[in-house]
Write an enzyme that holds these catalytic residues in place. Structure first.
Site, mmCIF file in Angstrom:
data_model
loop_
_atom_site.group_PDB
_atom_site.id
_atom_site.type_symbol
_atom_site.label_atom_id
_atom_site.label_comp_id
_atom_site.label_asym_id
_atom_site.label_seq_id
_atom_site.Cartn_x
_atom_site.Cartn_y
_atom_site.Cartn_z
ATOM 1 N N ARG A 54 0.863 -1.180 0.000
ATOM 2 C CA ARG A 54 0.000 0.000 0.000
ATOM 3 C C ARG A 54 0.899 1.230 0.000
ATOM 4 O O ARG A 54 1.716 1.397 0.897
ATOM 5 C CB ARG A 54 -0.899 -0.030 1.243
ATOM 6 N N GLU A 62 -11.563 4.055 -5.168
ATOM 7 C CA GLU A 62 -11.645 2.598 -5.009
ATOM 8 C C GLU A 62 -12.121 1.914 -6.306
ATOM 9 O O GLU A 62 -13.042 2.394 -6.950
ATOM 10 C CB GLU A 62 -12.632 2.308 -3.880
ATOM 11 N N ARG A 109 -0.767 -5.593 4.560
ATOM 12 C CA ARG A 109 -0.061 -4.983 3.429
ATOM 13 C C ARG A 109 1.158 -4.209 3.930
ATOM 14 O O ARG A 109 1.113 -3.618 5.014
ATOM 15 C CB ARG A 109 -1.001 -4.015 2.679
#
Ligand SMILES: [Zn+2]
Length: 218
Positions: A54, A62, A109
């Site tokens: 990320r 999104e 992440r």
């Protein structure tokens, strides 16, 4: 003879101490980009594992949700990232603000500043500079002021998505999907979202008293 051995050992040890800093400053680890997930998330091969990365300090629309307009923006944002990162190698820098979680988020992440190896292009910054995402200020990060300034510049120059809108859709982590049928709200990645789900702010879902999904726990 003994002394010669000890002396040469000391020399070897000293040599290795003095050459070490040079070695570590040669180059950071480089990883091949495997896939672009969306406008601010990639998969890279790190130590033989495909790891989700990320990009910190930036948020883009999104990809996966029912709102058509936002879907177009999401596609443009991920296309932009594909354009600059597909087939490339990257290296990472980290932010001291994420030391406490070992530079991972709650989804596992890796949280990183990502750079393109070929020319050291700073990707997180480039996304904002070219108008494909916001400075993401929900979590603190060191470069916040820089990124906010780049966002203002991109916005007034109408670069990237700012050419179409005054408001790039809000940070994805604060957006949830409310399903009027079930009365529950979900995270974007939840399998139970349903076709009729409405995109709303998390705060609104909470203040309306909607029920959070027990599976995705928004
Ligand atoms: Zn859910």
């Amino acid at each position: 003879m003994k002394y010669v051995l000890i002396a040469s050992l000391i020399i070897i040890i000293l040599l290795s101490i003095f050459t070490c800093p040079e070695k570590s400053s040669i180059a950071p680890d480089e990883y091949p980009v495997v896939r672009i997930v969306d406008g601010d998330t990639i998969i890279a091969k790190v130590d033989n594992f495909e790891q989700r990365i990320r990009l910190i300090g930036v948020d883009t629309p999104e990809s996966v949700h029912p709102n058509k307009d936002v879907e177009d923006f999401a596609l443009e944002a991920s296309d932009f990232l594909k354009e600059i990162l597909e087939g490339e190698y990257v290296f990472f820098r980290y932010d001291q603000n994420n030391v406490g979680t070992n530079h991972k988020d709650r989804y596992g992440r890796i949280l990183a500043y990502v750079y393109r190896v070929s020319d050291s292009l700073f990707i997180n910054q480039e996304i904002i500079r070219q108008g494909y995402g916001h400075a993401y200020t929900v979590y603190p990060f060191t470069l916040q002021e820089d990124f906010l300034k780049l966002e203002r510049d991109a916005r007034s120059a109408k670069r990237g998505l700012w050419a179409y809108t005054d408001e790039i859709p809000a940070p994805s982590d604060s957006i949830v999907f409310y399903n009027p049928g079930s009365g529950k709200f979900h995270r974007a990645e939840c399998r139970d979202i349903g076709k009729d789900a409405i995109r709303i702010h998390l705060e609104d879902a909470q203040s309306e008293g909607f029920e959070p999904c027990k599976i995705c726990k928004p």
